[in-house]
Design a protein around this motif. Structure first.
Motif, short mmCIF file in Angstrom:
data_model
loop_
_atom_site.label_atom_id
_atom_site.label_comp_id
_atom_site.label_asym_id
_atom_site.label_seq_id
_atom_site.Cartn_x
_atom_site.Cartn_y
_atom_site.Cartn_z
N LYS A 1 0.84 -1.20 0.00
CA LYS A 1 0.00 0.00 0.00
C LYS A 1 0.87 1.25 0.00
N GLN A 2 1.96 1.22 0.75
CA GLN A 2 2.86 2.36 0.81
C GLN A 2 3.46 2.64 -0.58
N LEU A 3 3.89 1.59 -1.27
CA LEU A 3 4.43 1.77 -2.62
C LEU A 3 3.36 2.27 -3.58
N ALA A 4 2.13 1.79 -3.43
CA ALA A 4 1.05 2.24 -4.30
C ALA A 4 0.83 3.74 -4.12
N CYS A 5 0.83 4.21 -2.87
CA CYS A 5 0.67 5.65 -2.61
C CYS A 5 1.84 6.44 -3.20
N LEU B 1 3.66 5.58 -5.74
CA LEU B 1 3.52 5.58 -7.20
C LEU B 1 2.46 6.58 -7.66
N VAL B 2 1.35 6.65 -6.96
CA VAL B 2 0.29 7.59 -7.33
C VAL B 2 0.85 9.02 -7.28
N PRO C 1 -5.80 2.26 -12.40
CA PRO C 1 -5.53 0.94 -11.84
C PRO C 1 -6.65 -0.04 -12.19
N GLU C 2 -6.26 -1.24 -12.54
CA GLU C 2 -7.24 -2.29 -12.82
C GLU C 2 -7.18 -3.32 -11.71
N ALA D 1 -9.76 4.93 -2.25
CA ALA D 1 -9.04 5.89 -1.41
C ALA D 1 -7.53 5.74 -1.57
N LEU D 2 -7.06 4.52 -1.66
CA LEU D 2 -5.63 4.27 -1.78
C LEU D 2 -5.05 4.89 -3.05
N PHE D 3 -5.74 4.71 -4.16
CA PHE D 3 -5.21 5.21 -5.42
C PHE D 3 -5.56 6.65 -5.71
N ASP D 4 -6.63 7.17 -5.13
CA ASP D 4 -6.98 8.59 -5.27
C ASP D 4 -6.89 9.05 -6.72
N VAL D 5 -7.59 8.33 -7.59
CA VAL D 5 -7.60 8.64 -9.02
C VAL D 5 -9.06 8.73 -9.48
#
Length: 138
Positions: free
Chosen positions: A49-53, A55-56, A68-69, A105-109
């Protein structure tokens, strides 16, 4: 588009790819982030999750839109192994409906792709029910 189930990319290399996309004014990146084969082909490799944030934030700084798919109900073997339920079962749908707001919420896109390909549907209401969880994102 990149599919981590078929070719996992370490975070630094993925960022380098995003920089190149941005340089050539390619402003959209479709990330196929879930696949049942990822643990078989690349055991122990995943984005936290930290890496996903991270990356976003990076994508936004590069002015590249991430889509994200989270493929469902196809490629859901990992979901079944983790929960003991098929995504299309009554309880599986309850669990997915709880997970989708967290993913959003995690990807905020502005968009999330839910896949819906490469699967046999046994519940015709699965896709409409999932799309209703966060209208406007799909």
């Amino acid at each position: 588009m990149h599919d981590v189930g078929r070719s996992f990319i370490p975070i630094d290399r993925l960022k380098a790819h995003i920089v190149i996309l941005s340089r050539y004014k390619r402003n959209t990146f479709h990330g196929h982030l879930t696949d049942s084969t990822v643990t078989k082909r690349f055991p122990g490799l995943y984005y936290t999750k930290q890496l996903a944030c991270e990356l976003v934030t990076f994508w936004k700084a590069q002015r590249v839109l991430l889509i994200p798919e989270i493929d469902m109900p196809g490629h859901s073997g990992a979901f079944r192994r983790a929960t003991g339920y098929d995504m299309q079962s009554d309880f599986g749908k309850v669990l997915v409906k709880k997970l989708l707001p967290e993913v959003c919420a995690l990807f905020d896109v502005p968009y999330i792709h839910i896949g819906t390909d490469e699967v046999a549907f046994n519940d015709a209401q699965f896709v409409p029910e999932m799309a209703a969880v966060s209208p406007g994102l799909w």
